[in-house]
Design a protein around this motif. Structure first.
Motif, PDB file in Angstrom:
ATOM      1  N   PHE A 122      36.730  38.222  38.049  1.00 33.60           N
ATOM      2  CA  PHE A 122      36.982  38.606  39.559  1.00 33.60           C
ATOM      3  C   PHE A 122      36.447  37.513  40.435  1.00 33.60           C
ATOM      4  N   SER A 123      36.873  37.246  41.532  1.00 33.90           N
ATOM      5  CA  SER A 123      36.602  36.032  42.544  1.00 33.90           C
ATOM      6  C   SER A 123      35.484  36.838  43.211  1.00 33.90           C
ATOM      7  N   ASN A 124      35.113  37.843  43.420  1.00 32.59           N
ATOM      8  CA  ASN A 124      33.948  38.273  44.378  1.00 32.59           C
ATOM      9  C   ASN A 124      33.095  39.140  43.495  1.00 32.59           C
ATOM     10  N   VAL A 125      31.866  39.608  44.207  1.00 33.36           N
ATOM     11  CA  VAL A 125      31.186  40.617  43.699  1.00 33.36           C
ATOM     12  C   VAL A 125      30.162  40.823  44.160  1.00 33.36           C
ATOM     13  N   LEU A 126      29.547  42.033  44.520  1.00 29.79           N
ATOM     14  CA  LEU A 126      28.525  42.580  45.315  1.00 29.79           C
ATOM     15  C   LEU A 126      27.283  42.939  44.477  1.00 29.79           C
ATOM     16  N   SER A 127      26.261  42.183  44.494  1.00 29.00           N
ATOM     17  CA  SER A 127      25.182  42.424  43.862  1.00 29.00           C
ATOM     18  C   SER A 127      24.215  43.359  44.585  1.00 29.00           C
ATOM     19  N   ILE A 128      23.913  44.466  43.542  1.00 30.50           N
ATOM     20  CA  ILE A 128      23.042  45.531  44.097  1.00 30.50           C
ATOM     21  C   ILE A 128      21.924  45.820  43.048  1.00 30.50           C
ATOM     22  N   ARG A 129      20.932  46.052  43.584  1.00 35.69           N
ATOM     23  CA  ARG A 129      19.637  46.872  42.551  1.00 35.69           C
ATOM     24  C   ARG A 129      20.149  47.962  42.010  1.00 35.69           C
ATOM     25  N   GLY A 130      20.699  48.874  42.719  1.00 31.84           N
ATOM     26  CA  GLY A 130      20.861  50.295  42.398  1.00 31.84           C
ATOM     27  C   GLY A 130      19.782  51.221  42.756  1.00 31.84           C
ATOM     28  N   ASP A 131      20.405  52.493  42.407  1.00 28.95           N
ATOM     29  CA  ASP A 131      19.234  53.529  42.858  1.00 28.95           C
ATOM     30  C   ASP A 131      18.218  53.932  42.063  1.00 28.95           C
ATOM     31  N   TYR A 132      18.922  53.624  40.651  1.00 30.46           N
ATOM     32  CA  TYR A 132      18.080  54.143  39.642  1.00 30.46           C
ATOM     33  C   TYR A 132      17.352  52.876  38.951  1.00 30.46           C
ATOM     34  N   PHE A 133      15.987  52.796  38.464  1.00 28.93           N
ATOM     35  CA  PHE A 133      15.295  51.644  38.149  1.00 28.93           C
ATOM     36  C   PHE A 133      14.737  51.892  36.657  1.00 28.93           C
ATOM     37  N   PRO A 168      58.131  40.245  46.158  1.00 29.75           N
ATOM     38  CA  PRO A 168      59.174  40.656  45.452  1.00 29.75           C
ATOM     39  C   PRO A 168      59.276  40.053  43.932  1.00 29.75           C
ATOM     40  N   PHE A 169      58.765  38.761  43.701  1.00 30.56           N
ATOM     41  CA  PHE A 169      58.773  38.262  42.433  1.00 30.56           C
ATOM     42  C   PHE A 169      57.562  37.787  41.813  1.00 30.56           C
ATOM     43  N   GLU A 170      56.558  38.349  42.248  1.00 27.56           N
ATOM     44  CA  GLU A 170      55.252  38.119  41.828  1.00 27.56           C
ATOM     45  C   GLU A 170      54.508  39.500  41.289  1.00 27.56           C
ATOM     46  N   ASN A 171      53.982  39.341  40.245  1.00 32.27           N
ATOM     47  CA  ASN A 171      53.099  40.446  39.883  1.00 32.27           C
ATOM     48  C   ASN A 171      51.532  40.222  39.986  1.00 32.27           C
ATOM     49  N   GLU A 172      51.052  39.304  41.097  1.00 31.48           N
ATOM     50  CA  GLU A 172      49.823  39.140  41.506  1.00 31.48           C
ATOM     51  C   GLU A 172      49.702  38.048  42.567  1.00 31.48           C
ATOM     52  N   MET A 173      48.813  37.904  43.172  1.00 29.08           N
ATOM     53  CA  MET A 173      48.588  37.061  44.292  1.00 29.08           C
ATOM     54  C   MET A 173      49.092  35.672  43.690  1.00 29.08           C
ATOM     55  N   PRO A 174      49.693  34.643  44.494  1.00 27.09           N
ATOM     56  CA  PRO A 174      50.074  33.439  44.024  1.00 27.09           C
ATOM     57  C   PRO A 174      48.783  32.479  43.713  1.00 27.09           C
ATOM     58  N   LYS A 175      49.172  31.832  42.573  1.00 25.70           N
ATOM     59  CA  LYS A 175      48.050  30.965  41.856  1.00 25.70           C
ATOM     60  C   LYS A 175      47.710  29.887  42.954  1.00 25.70           C
ATOM     61  N   THR A 176      48.373  29.703  43.813  1.00 26.47           N
ATOM     62  CA  THR A 176      48.142  28.734  44.892  1.00 26.47           C
ATOM     63  C   THR A 176      47.000  29.447  45.843  1.00 26.47           C
ATOM     64  N   ALA A 177      46.833  30.466  45.969  1.00 24.01           N
ATOM     65  CA  ALA A 177      45.864  31.258  46.878  1.00 24.01           C
ATOM     66  C   ALA A 177      44.668  31.233  46.068  1.00 24.01           C
ATOM     67  N   ALA A 178      44.367  30.801  45.127  1.00 27.43           N
ATOM     68  CA  ALA A 178      43.087  30.992  44.336  1.00 27.43           C
ATOM     69  C   ALA A 178      41.767  30.756  45.128  1.00 27.43           C
ATOM     70  N   ASP A 179      41.702  29.977  46.098  1.00 29.90           N
ATOM     71  CA  ASP A 179      40.751  29.665  47.151  1.00 29.90           C
ATOM     72  C   ASP A 179      40.616  30.808  48.020  1.00 29.90           C
ATOM     73  N   GLN A 180      41.832  31.332  48.463  1.00 24.65           N
ATOM     74  CA  GLN A 180      41.874  32.187  49.483  1.00 24.65           C
ATOM     75  C   GLN A 180      41.256  33.759  48.845  1.00 24.65           C
ATOM     76  N   ARG A 181      41.191  33.724  47.589  1.00 23.90           N
ATOM     77  CA  ARG A 181      40.697  34.978  46.880  1.00 23.90           C
ATOM     78  C   ARG A 181      39.060  35.152  47.206  1.00 23.90           C
ATOM     79  N   LEU A 182      38.540  34.037  47.344  1.00 25.44           N
ATOM     80  CA  LEU A 182      37.232  33.833  47.417  1.00 25.44           C
ATOM     81  C   LEU A 182      37.070  34.358  48.835  1.00 25.44           C
ATOM     82  N   LEU A 183      36.032  35.329  48.984  1.00 26.91           N
ATOM     83  CA  LEU A 183      35.613  35.950  50.190  1.00 26.91           C
ATOM     84  C   LEU A 183      34.875  34.920  50.891  1.00 26.91           C
TER      85      LEU A 183
END
Length: 415
Positions: A228-239, A115-130
């Motif tokens: 961003f706290s997380n990323v999925l690294s892909i080669r991709g279909d085009y090369f 209700p009073f936050e526009n984003e996940m609490p700053k204290t949860a920074a470590d919990q953002r990391l998958l």
């Protein structure tokens, strides 16, 4: 994730409105504690939500508590489609009549909208990391799952409704990267996947994908500066033989070098081997390199049989690949989608299963859905209950078609 661009198209084969819920922002994700065996995991999941006797009634109650947010402006922005998008494993071709696409609408649960936050609490920074939350779930022997979505939709009414997922929210949402399309967009903030990730990141855990295609170190640094706290690294279909990062492992190494431990990195694994690899051994060698370069977890790509997945995980462990492995699950909601996926990706499905899908389709949409859900639940149950591997996490490839996922989750709870 390789074959990434099919994801951009799959949800467009049939365009009805999708209403669904996806992603969790809180550190308590409705998890279920138990022992290693599948029956206990599933029992705990059921006990965790047993007070919800009537899922429909609970969904209606949740709706009353929902804060609905549009990812779009009041006047929806329609963008002209560029060149034919790249194909990938989880994106199907756009409708022939499609000339524009839209950004997705999202409805968050009250839990995801403090209700009073526009984003996940700053204290949860470590919990953002998958990396942290996945390892915590595994240590506690808790079932969890994530979903993969696309930022584009050809239907302006598509809604990603987290309430519709039921009592157990996703641990994360990953967002497909359309490398060939996004390569030509100079300003990263104009890329739909990044805009959507920004919006979701205020409320839930997000994992945008990033493709090697056309990527320079300068552009990579610009992406990583978004923080961003997380990323999925892909080669991709085009090369392109001249692109700076030839393989996903090189991208993983670069991300780790630039961001250190401040980011979690996921990579793709192929239970039946990458279609471009000469052998399974070669593909496993590539996976080892990605892990050695700094990957934190693996998400298996589409596979329709449990045994290849179990064998793949055993193979990983025998090669000293110890990072968490999440099992990718695809639950088709129509025959055309299924056959297109099989044709484009060249993924093998047991012939008897495919014929049964066709037979069920002839009996009607409801029969097809029931069979698809049944097959997914059976495969998940075999993997979770295997004495040979310890699996706690899934990722659903949604193709922006969300309606079958809560049905699968409910079946798991009731088993």
């Amino acid at each position: 994730m390789s074959f990434d661009a099919i994801k951009h198209r799959i949800f467009t084969l049939i365009i009805p409105v999708c209403v669904f819920s996806t992603l969790s922002a809180s550190t308590s994700i409705g998890s279920c504690r138990g022992v290693v065996r599948s029956a206990d995991r599933i029992t705990n999941l059921r006990q965790n939500t047993q007070q919800l006797k009537d899922p429909t009634q609970q969904m209606q109650k949740n709706k009353q508590l929902t804060t609905t947010m549009s990812i779009q402006n009041n006047n929806m922005t329609m963008q002209s489609l560029g060149p034919t998008p790249a194909q990938g494993a989880h994106v199907l071709p756009a409708p022939k009549t499609a000339t524009k696409y839209y950004e997705m609408n999202v409805a968050f649960t009250e839990q995801q909208t403090p209700p009073f936050e526009n984003e996940m609490p700053k204290t949860a920074a470590d919990q953002r990391l998958l990396r942290n939350v996945i390892n915590e779930k595994i240590r506690n022997k808790e079932f969890f799952y994530g979903i993969e979505i696309l930022a584009r939709t050809y239907n302006p009414n598509v809604l990603l409704d987290y309430n519709a997922l039921g009592p157990l929210l996703p641990l994360f949402t990953s967002i497909v990267w359309l490398g060939m399309d996004y390569c030509n967009i100079e300003n990263l903030t104009e890329i739909e996947a990044i805009r959507l990730a920004h919006k979701l990141n205020r409320h839930v855990r997000v994992m945008p994908h990033l493709s090697c295609y056309c990527l320079t170190e300068q552009r990579l640094r610009e992406f990583l500066q978004i923080d961003f706290s997380n990323v999925l690294s892909i080669r991709g279909d085009y090369f392109d033989k001249d692109q700076q990062y030839q393989h996903s492992s090189e991208l993983v190494e670069a991300i780790r070098r630039i961001r250190g431990d401040s980011i979690s990195i996921g990579v793709a694994g192929y239970p039946e081997g990458h279609p471009e690899c000469k052998s399974m051994d070669e593909d496993m060698g590539n996976l080892e390199t990605k892990v050695q370069s700094g990957a934190d977890f693996i998400i298996t790509q589409i596979c329709f049989s449990s045994q290849p997945i179990i064998d793949f995980i055993k193979n990983c462990r025998s090669r000293n690949i110890k990072i968490p492995i999440l099992v990718g699950i695809f639950v088709p909601d129509n025959l055309r989608m299924l056959e297109t996926i099989l044709r484009i990706t060249k993924i093998q499905m047991p012939l008897g299963d495919l014929e049964e899908y066709r037979r069920q389709n002839d009996l009607g949409e409801g029969q097809f859905t029931e069979y698809a859900v049944k097959k997914a639940v059976e495969m998940i149950d075999v993997i979770l209950s295997s004495d040979e591997v310890d699996v706690y996490g899934l990722q659903f490839f949604t193709m922006n078609r969300f309606q079958n996922i809560p049905l699968v989750l409910e079946k798991i709870r009731n088993k």
